[in-house]
Scaffold this active site. Sequence first.
Site, mmCIF file in Angstrom:
data_model
loop_
_atom_site.group_PDB
_atom_site.id
_atom_site.type_symbol
_atom_site.label_atom_id
_atom_site.label_comp_id
_atom_site.label_asym_id
_atom_site.label_seq_id
_atom_site.Cartn_x
_atom_site.Cartn_y
_atom_site.Cartn_z
ATOM 1 N N HIS A 110 -8.775 6.661 -7.824
ATOM 2 C CA HIS A 110 -7.286 6.482 -8.086
ATOM 3 C C HIS A 110 -6.823 7.294 -9.458
ATOM 4 C CE1 HIS A 110 -4.657 3.834 -10.001
ATOM 5 N NE2 HIS A 110 -4.528 3.051 -9.069
ATOM 6 N N HIS A 159 -10.437 -4.403 -4.034
ATOM 7 C CA HIS A 159 -9.182 -3.285 -4.337
ATOM 8 C C HIS A 159 -10.072 -2.315 -5.159
ATOM 9 C CE1 HIS A 159 -6.382 -2.169 -7.657
ATOM 10 N NE2 HIS A 159 -5.739 -1.775 -6.632
#
EC number: 4.6.1.-
Length: 275
Positions: A41, A5
């Site tokens: 992110h 992830h």
Amino acid sequence: WIMGHMVNAIEQVDEFLDLGANAIEFDVDFDDDGVAKYTHHGIPCDCGRLCTKYAVFTEYLDYVRQVTTPGDPKFRKELVLLALDLKLQRIPSEKAYAAGVDVATKLLDHYWMRGWNGGRAYILLNIPLVEDYEFIRAFKDTLRKEGHEQYNAKVGINFTGNEDLDEIREVLEKLGEDEHIWQADGITSCFPRGTERLKKALEKRDTPGYKYISKVYAWTLVRSSIMRRSLRLGVDGVMSNYPDRVVKVLKEKEFSDKFRLATYADNPWEKFTPI
């Protein structure tokens, strides 16, 4: 599929593969015009993770191309799937089409090399919300216009916003897409999540003749107990910050004869039917 992830920095690619991942997920951040700029992110992100790591999107694609090209010195045969977490929720919906054109073009130029010894991994387009469905249309239009529709065989679609499964199906019908479809269910690792929607997705996947889900995965799992819970339900994949924990759980007696790691020979667009 064990999906590492938030693998946003180039040096993290090998780091996550070394921990046992055979797929990586990275975030694609756009500017206001829908141009894919960085794998990034940003804050906030998962508990216990550094949110600010990033790379230039095209440089990242150049690197993962090498890692997924047989014969390249950087080649790692275990990396078989790239999941692009497309941060479309950060740009206006009317820019989704432009974003689709841009990402398809950059994959053609930097990953597939327009047929000249490009990377071989399967590509999963993770789209946050059904309202951004024009991204898919643009992506497919671009491959067609550029004369590279052969890459559709390598590309799958996944809506990740935990929206109503029937609503997702309606959008896919509208797009004329009924294959290569994954369904994610999950939440940031900071919060607990029940299994109600996950079970519904698995039920649809296992309904004979239902075309709109071929694989289901749970995200972002960090606790071994939750990994076990998901595996017992029969997921096809687990996304985790700790791939090594998933590897460990898969070796347990309960799971070792039911699951194995996917390889390049496994088609991610086909439903798995136990023998």
